[in-house]
Motif scaffolding. Sequence first.
Motif, PDB file in Angstrom:
ATOM      1  N   SER A  79      53.632  46.733  41.590  1.00 25.91           N
ATOM      2  CA  SER A  79      53.148  47.348  40.357  1.00 25.91           C
ATOM      3  C   SER A  79      51.640  47.165  40.258  1.00 25.91           C
ATOM      4  N   PRO A  80      50.972  47.970  39.433  1.00 31.85           N
ATOM      5  CA  PRO A  80      49.524  47.782  39.251  1.00 31.85           C
ATOM      6  C   PRO A  80      49.166  46.373  38.781  1.00 31.85           C
ATOM      7  N   ALA A  81      49.985  45.778  37.936  1.00 25.66           N
ATOM      8  CA  ALA A  81      49.685  44.436  37.440  1.00 25.66           C
ATOM      9  C   ALA A  81      49.754  43.404  38.561  1.00 25.66           C
ATOM     10  N   VAL A  82      50.755  43.513  39.440  1.00 29.24           N
ATOM     11  CA  VAL A  82      50.851  42.590  40.571  1.00 29.24           C
ATOM     12  C   VAL A  82      49.654  42.788  41.492  1.00 29.24           C
ATOM     13  N   ALA A  83      49.275  44.034  41.735  1.00 28.41           N
ATOM     14  CA  ALA A  83      48.105  44.316  42.568  1.00 28.41           C
ATOM     15  C   ALA A  83      46.846  43.710  41.946  1.00 28.41           C
ATOM     16  N   GLN A  84      46.738  43.750  40.630  1.00 30.29           N
ATOM     17  CA  GLN A  84      45.590  43.163  39.947  1.00 30.29           C
ATOM     18  C   GLN A  84      45.551  41.651  40.170  1.00 30.29           C
ATOM     19  N   LEU A  85      46.703  40.997  40.043  1.00 29.62           N
ATOM     20  CA  LEU A  85      46.750  39.554  40.259  1.00 29.62           C
ATOM     21  C   LEU A  85      46.386  39.209  41.702  1.00 29.62           C
ATOM     22  N   ARG A  86      46.943  39.948  42.652  1.00 29.99           N
ATOM     23  CA  ARG A  86      46.644  39.685  44.066  1.00 29.99           C
ATOM     24  C   ARG A  86      45.152  39.827  44.351  1.00 29.99           C
ATOM     25  N   SER A 123      30.733  30.823  38.170  1.00 32.22           N
ATOM     26  CA  SER A 123      31.764  31.070  39.161  1.00 32.22           C
ATOM     27  C   SER A 123      33.140  31.102  38.504  1.00 32.22           C
ATOM     28  N   TYR A 124      34.054  31.794  39.164  1.00 29.57           N
ATOM     29  CA  TYR A 124      35.456  31.835  38.776  1.00 29.57           C
ATOM     30  C   TYR A 124      36.269  31.535  40.032  1.00 29.57           C
ATOM     31  N   THR A 125      37.333  30.782  39.873  1.00 29.72           N
ATOM     32  CA  THR A 125      38.259  30.499  40.957  1.00 29.72           C
ATOM     33  C   THR A 125      39.667  30.773  40.453  1.00 29.72           C
ATOM     34  N   PHE A 126      40.448  31.512  41.257  1.00 32.67           N
ATOM     35  CA  PHE A 126      41.819  31.850  40.881  1.00 32.67           C
ATOM     36  C   PHE A 126      42.769  31.518  42.023  1.00 32.67           C
ATOM     37  N   GLU A 127      43.941  30.973  41.681  1.00 31.71           N
ATOM     38  CA  GLU A 127      44.974  30.683  42.672  1.00 31.71           C
ATOM     39  C   GLU A 127      46.356  30.896  42.052  1.00 31.71           C
ATOM     40  N   TRP A 128      47.326  31.075  42.945  1.00 33.13           N
ATOM     41  CA  TRP A 128      48.698  31.301  42.493  1.00 33.13           C
ATOM     42  C   TRP A 128      49.317  30.031  41.926  1.00 33.13           C
ATOM     43  N   VAL A 129      50.043  30.176  40.843  1.00 35.95           N
ATOM     44  CA  VAL A 129      50.981  29.167  40.368  1.00 35.95           C
ATOM     45  C   VAL A 129      52.363  29.581  40.871  1.00 35.95           C
ATOM     46  N   VAL A 158      48.942  33.343  37.700  1.00 40.22           N
ATOM     47  CA  VAL A 158      47.689  32.915  38.306  1.00 40.22           C
ATOM     48  C   VAL A 158      46.986  31.960  37.349  1.00 40.22           C
ATOM     49  N   LYS A 159      46.450  30.872  37.906  1.00 42.47           N
ATOM     50  CA  LYS A 159      45.618  29.970  37.095  1.00 42.47           C
ATOM     51  C   LYS A 159      44.192  30.061  37.597  1.00 42.47           C
ATOM     52  N   GLY A 160      43.265  29.835  36.682  1.00 42.07           N
ATOM     53  CA  GLY A 160      41.872  29.943  37.067  1.00 42.07           C
ATOM     54  C   GLY A 160      40.968  29.047  36.254  1.00 42.07           C
ATOM     55  N   THR A 161      39.743  28.935  36.740  1.00 39.48           N
ATOM     56  CA  THR A 161      38.703  28.178  36.060  1.00 39.48           C
ATOM     57  C   THR A 161      37.422  28.999  36.107  1.00 39.48           C
ATOM     58  N   SER A 162      36.710  29.055  35.000  1.00 37.88           N
ATOM     59  CA  SER A 162      35.394  29.693  34.971  1.00 37.88           C
ATOM     60  C   SER A 162      34.370  28.641  34.565  1.00 37.88           C
ATOM     61  N   THR A 163      33.196  28.726  35.179  1.00 37.26           N
ATOM     62  CA  THR A 163      32.128  27.783  34.852  1.00 37.26           C
ATOM     63  C   THR A 163      30.789  28.508  34.790  1.00 37.26           C
ATOM     64  N   ILE A 164      29.943  28.026  33.903  1.00 33.15           N
ATOM     65  CA  ILE A 164      28.526  28.401  33.873  1.00 33.15           C
ATOM     66  C   ILE A 164      27.770  27.080  33.785  1.00 33.15           C
ATOM     67  N   SER A 169      36.055  26.703  31.501  1.00 27.89           N
ATOM     68  CA  SER A 169      37.180  27.221  30.721  1.00 27.89           C
ATOM     69  C   SER A 169      38.379  27.379  31.644  1.00 27.89           C
ATOM     70  N   GLY A 170      39.566  27.135  31.110  1.00 26.30           N
ATOM     71  CA  GLY A 170      40.797  27.329  31.854  1.00 26.30           C
ATOM     72  C   GLY A 170      41.408  28.673  31.516  1.00 26.30           C
ATOM     73  N   ILE A 171      41.972  29.330  32.533  1.00 26.13           N
ATOM     74  CA  ILE A 171      42.516  30.679  32.384  1.00 26.13           C
ATOM     75  C   ILE A 171      43.900  30.719  33.004  1.00 26.13           C
ATOM     76  N   LEU A 172      44.794  31.469  32.390  1.00 27.27           N
ATOM     77  CA  LEU A 172      46.129  31.685  32.938  1.00 27.27           C
ATOM     78  C   LEU A 172      46.482  33.153  32.759  1.00 27.27           C
ATOM     79  N   PHE A 173      46.836  33.826  33.860  1.00 23.02           N
ATOM     80  CA  PHE A 173      47.301  35.212  33.826  1.00 23.02           C
ATOM     81  C   PHE A 173      48.777  35.223  34.167  1.00 23.02           C
ATOM     82  N   PHE A 174      49.539  36.060  33.487  1.00 22.09           N
ATOM     83  CA  PHE A 174      50.952  36.178  33.844  1.00 22.09           C
ATOM     84  C   PHE A 174      51.460  37.561  33.485  1.00 22.09           C
ATOM     85  N   LEU A 175      52.538  37.935  34.166  1.00 19.33           N
ATOM     86  CA  LEU A 175      53.162  39.232  33.938  1.00 19.33           C
ATOM     87  C   LEU A 175      54.310  39.088  32.965  1.00 19.33           C
TER      88      LEU A 175
END
Length: 182
Positions: A32-39, A65-71, A77-83, A90-96
Amino acid sequence: MFRALLLSVAVAGFSGAVVQAQEVDPARETASPAVAQLRHVIGEWDVMTTFLKPDGMAAGSFEGSYTFEWVMEDRIVKGTSTIPQFKMASGILFFLRPATNEIEMVSVGPDGQLWVMTGLQNSETRETPVVDMPDGTTIKLRFTRFNVSADRFESRMERSTDGGETWTQGNHQVFLRRSASG
């Protein structure tokens, strides 16, 4: 505080898939487009964030910088953003959410404010609900990703103080994938 707010929710959506050399799995090819976005977003990104004044002129640009990896592959997907200039992360979590054909992002910065952004799985736009701020005002944020390629994309954050009737651009980001060699 507002800069931290803008940074902690600056990632909009995802698009396109980057598949490493391996056997082709038909299920992966028809994702799906959402899975492709996560990948697509998995990995490390150097990011230039330009904050904008209400008139659209640049107020300042900051490297981060931003770093993303699979949970859970193809789901979470979990991620971290920094300036570094702001000394913040900041902590980030993406999910479908397959039942509703949505992709959702949650983000928390150093101020502890939880931001929830949702969009349809085939869209590059995510929005927050109207959020009550500590000073009594309300804000709604909208993030749109565009100019997407395998190793680069841009993001636009807009804000509304009238429930989404009118929008003002708050920042513009350029994401560049870090190479394997650093």
